[in-house]
Design an enzyme around this catalytic site. Structure first.
Site, PDB file in Angstrom:
ATOM      1  N   GLU A  71       0.813  -1.223   0.000  1.00 34.07           N
ATOM      2  CA  GLU A  71       0.000   0.000   0.000  1.00 34.07           C
ATOM      3  C   GLU A  71       0.846   1.272   0.000  1.00 34.07           C
ATOM      4  O   GLU A  71       0.508   2.240  -0.675  1.00 34.07           O
ATOM      5  CB  GLU A  71      -0.949   0.011   1.205  1.00 34.07           C
ATOM      6  N   HIS A 140     -11.210  -5.432   9.403  1.00 34.31           N
ATOM      7  CA  HIS A 140     -11.802  -5.254   8.074  1.00 34.31           C
ATOM      8  C   HIS A 140     -13.186  -4.602   8.147  1.00 34.31           C
ATOM      9  O   HIS A 140     -14.000  -4.779   7.246  1.00 34.31           O
ATOM     10  CB  HIS A 140     -11.946  -6.600   7.361  1.00 34.31           C
TER      11      HIS A 140
END
Lengths: 342, 321
Positions: A71, A140
């Site tokens: 990322e 998540h």
């Protein structure tokens, strides 16, 4: 006009903007999907939940770039590409992963224009999934929009429906500044009528999904649907609500919120992010400062407890705001009687 | 290797400008008139200039905390830089950035960076722009031995290789990440790191302008030809502390003195070109005099320039609240 899911609406916005502007590119983990695999990219994933499916096929590897699971490098690359001539739409997948690349968003992209004396433009969109309700547990399921809203230099968009998603994403892509575009992962299969042609919904203009006299409800993203459902139930009890979907937390359409509170005198804020320093506290402070005299009852917040998101369905359900909780909060604010000073 | 006379003279001037700009900052900072942090590049001039002599305005660089040298080498205007460091409204970033954030996108300078390891990911993006827009440009990330240990840097080496980007990763290795030695903090070697990502590796002596120019030329030509990224490892010496005010107690007393005596890139450059009969000392003396005047004027102008106004606080803010 035809029925489209939230997923299809986003896909269509991306496709139409990519056709319109050759500098719009996509990047992210598996946004093509299947690069380098033994079966090739013929049935490419289009991201883990299939939002970018078919775009690799149409635009090819120079426009739809699969990245390694890194990322920091690719979100940073998206920022670097944005200040040097492209309009990248980077997919961060689950917004929870922002911990891996926050510097590139917070210290780089968000700062360029101001810190460089107005000489930089960073037309970057970062798409990410947020929200609980998927049994995806603590890493998540977060709704981190207040985190981004806190950082000057970022625009933050939270679409509440397929129609909203398409129009807001088109605006985000055309915007010359960094935009965080947050999609509620539970909503991808929600359907409604969405125009086939491109259209843009301006960033920073709230949408009144209904107007009423008694209570103003401000809700974000998936919570807007719940707020409307609660308002339907309340209407049957003779309580009429205004429901505001701010659409963007940054910029925030504070004028509309203040005007509605001035009309109704009561405010309930529905926010599925962690309760400390979230949008509900921010709007409560705004109203307390700017519209105190209009208030006929204390402001109420429908928010989760201050805890990581739990996994088990029974706990996750308890954790989340719900139609019932919104209804209860509105009823409570209606029942409040201001004690007369002696 | 043949380098055009004009290039040599321009490079000498750039190196001298960096040296005088920084030595003057060293003095001025001590007076307390300069706000914030200042990180000096003195001693490392040949690296920035040797690399940037191979670049044009169409190419992009990203820099570090220690960014003044890269800015000057890439062509950012000296007076505007000085005004920026003094926090004046006439600064390159209108007094909003300061020493650690000087940027000028018009000449391909993506910014010094207040974050160690902030630049390499951005350079992947700039390189992607060059590749996608087919403008022939390359992107160069300058970063230190300290930043070479950041995950962002290692991720960027991987991404640049995976995407075959026209990128050059220049490790400016002065042996210290702040106060901690690279010999302690960097496991393995930079060469092995490049090899680990399938990337060609070139190293050179950063006090030798000619060595840097040649090595960078080779690296940049490789990237420009579409053959993917390269790592260039430049060994150099930092004459001052990590930041101004750093007493450098972590360095042996003779370390800097030896660096100045044996590895002064300006002295070595001058010896090389005068002994080769390329330039008379007098020509270089003239450059020195002109740069002295330019720096003096820049300092005087910066001190004289207006401070930002209160309205500037909210200039270039695009999200209203």
């Amino acid at each position: 006009m035809s029925k489209k899911s939230f997923r299809q609406a986003i896909n269509e916005a991306l496709r139409q903007e990519m056709r319109r502007d050759p500098t719009v590119i996509l990047m992210g983990e598996d946004v093509a999907g299947g690069r380098g695999g033994s079966a090739g990219t013929a049935d490419a994933w289009g991201g883990v939940l299939g939002v970018t499916k078919g775009l690799y096929e149409e635009f090819g590897e120079t426009r739809v770039l699969d990245t390694p699971i890194t990322e920091a490098s690719y979100i940073g690359a998206a920022a670097g590409a944005a200040v040097t001539g492209l309009r990248p739409v980077a997919e961060l997948m689950f917004v929870d992963f922002v911990g891996c690349c926050l510097d590139q968003i917070m210290n780089q992209a968000a700062k360029f224009r101001y810190m460089f004396g107005g000489k930089a433009r960073t037309p970057l969109v970062i798409r990410a999934m947020y929200g609980a309700g998927f049994n995806a547990a603590a890493q998540h399921s977060q709704a981190l929009y207040p985190l981004f809203t806190h950082i000057p230099g970022l625009k933050v968009v939270i679409p509440s429906s397929p129609y909203e998603a398409k129009g807001l994403l088109i605006s985000a892509i055309r915007d010359d500044d960094p935009v965080i575009f947050l999609e509620n992962k539970v909503m991808y299969d929600v359907e409604e009528d969405v125009p086939d042609e491109p259209y843009a919904i301006p960033l920073g203009e709230a949408n009144l999904t209904r107007e009423g006299d008694d209570v103003t409800i401000v809700a974000f993203g998936r919570m807007v649907g719940m707020a409307n459902e609660a308002a339907d139930r309340l209407a049957k009890k003779g309580i009429s609500c205004t429901v505001i979907d701010p659409r963007t937390t940054s910029p925030l359409d504070s004028e509309t919120i203040l005007e509605c509170v001035a009309d109704t005198g009561r405010l309930v804020i529905v926010d599925e992010s962690s309760p400390r320093c979230n949008m509900a506290t921010d709007i409560a402070a705004l109203v307390a400062e700017e519209a105190f005299d209009a208030l006929r009852a204390p402001i109420r917040r429908v928010v989760p407890p201050h805890t990581p998101v739990p996994f088990a369905t029974v706990l996750e359900t308890l954790y989340m705001p719900s139609v019932e909780k919104i209804e209860a909060a509105v009823t409570a604010t209606m029942n409040h009687r201001v004690t007369e000073k002696v | 290797m043949q380098i055009a006379r004009e290039t040599l003279l321009r490079s000498y001037r750039a190196m001298r400008t960096i040296r005088m700009f920084e030595e003057r900052l060293h003095v001025e900072f001590a007076t307390g008139e300069i706000p914030g942090f200042v990180h000096l590049y003195c001693g490392e001039e040949a690296s920035a200039v040797g690399v940037c002599a191979n670049l044009t305005d169409n190419d992009t660089i990203a820099s570090t905390h220690r960014g003044h040298g890269h800015c000057i080498a890439k062509g950012v205007e000296v007076a505007g830089m000085m005004a920026e460091i003094y926090g004046r409204s006439t600064g390159v970033c209108r007094g909003k950035g300061g020493s650690m954030h000087i940027a000028d996108l018009a000449c391909g300078m993506l910014g010094a960076n207040g974050i160690v390891g902030g630049g390499p990911p951005l350079i992947c993006g700039a390189a992607l722009s060059h590749k996608t827009l087919r403008d022939g440009g390359v992107a160069v990330a300058f970063y230190g031995d300290g930043a070479s240990n950041e995950g962002t840097t290692l991720e960027s080496l991987n991404l640049a290789s995976v995407w075959q980007l026209p990128a050059v990763f220049v490790v400016e290795d002065n042996g210290y990440g702040e106060a901690t030695a690279a010999s302690f903090a960097c496991a393995g070697t930079q060469k092995a790191r490049a090899a680990g990502f399938g990337m060609p590796y070139i190293e050179c002596d950063g006090s030798d302008y000619f060595a840097v120019h040649e090595a960078a030329g080779e690296a940049i030509a490789h990237a420009r030809a579409g053959k993917g990224p390269v790592m260039l490892h430049v060994h150099l010496q930092r004459w001052y502390g990590h930041f101004e005010g750093d007493a450098m107690t972590y360095r042996a007393p003779n370390e800097v003195a030896e660096a100045k005596r044996d590895h002064d890139c300006l002295k070595l450059f001058r010896e090389r070109v005068t002994q080769a009969g390329l330039f008379e000392d007098s020509v270089l003396d003239e450059v020195d005099a002109a740069v002295t005047d330019e720096i003096e004027a820049a300092v005087m102008q910066a001190k004289d320039d207006p401070l930002p106004q209160s309205a500037d606080l909210l200039a270039d803010v695009y999200v209203r609240y």
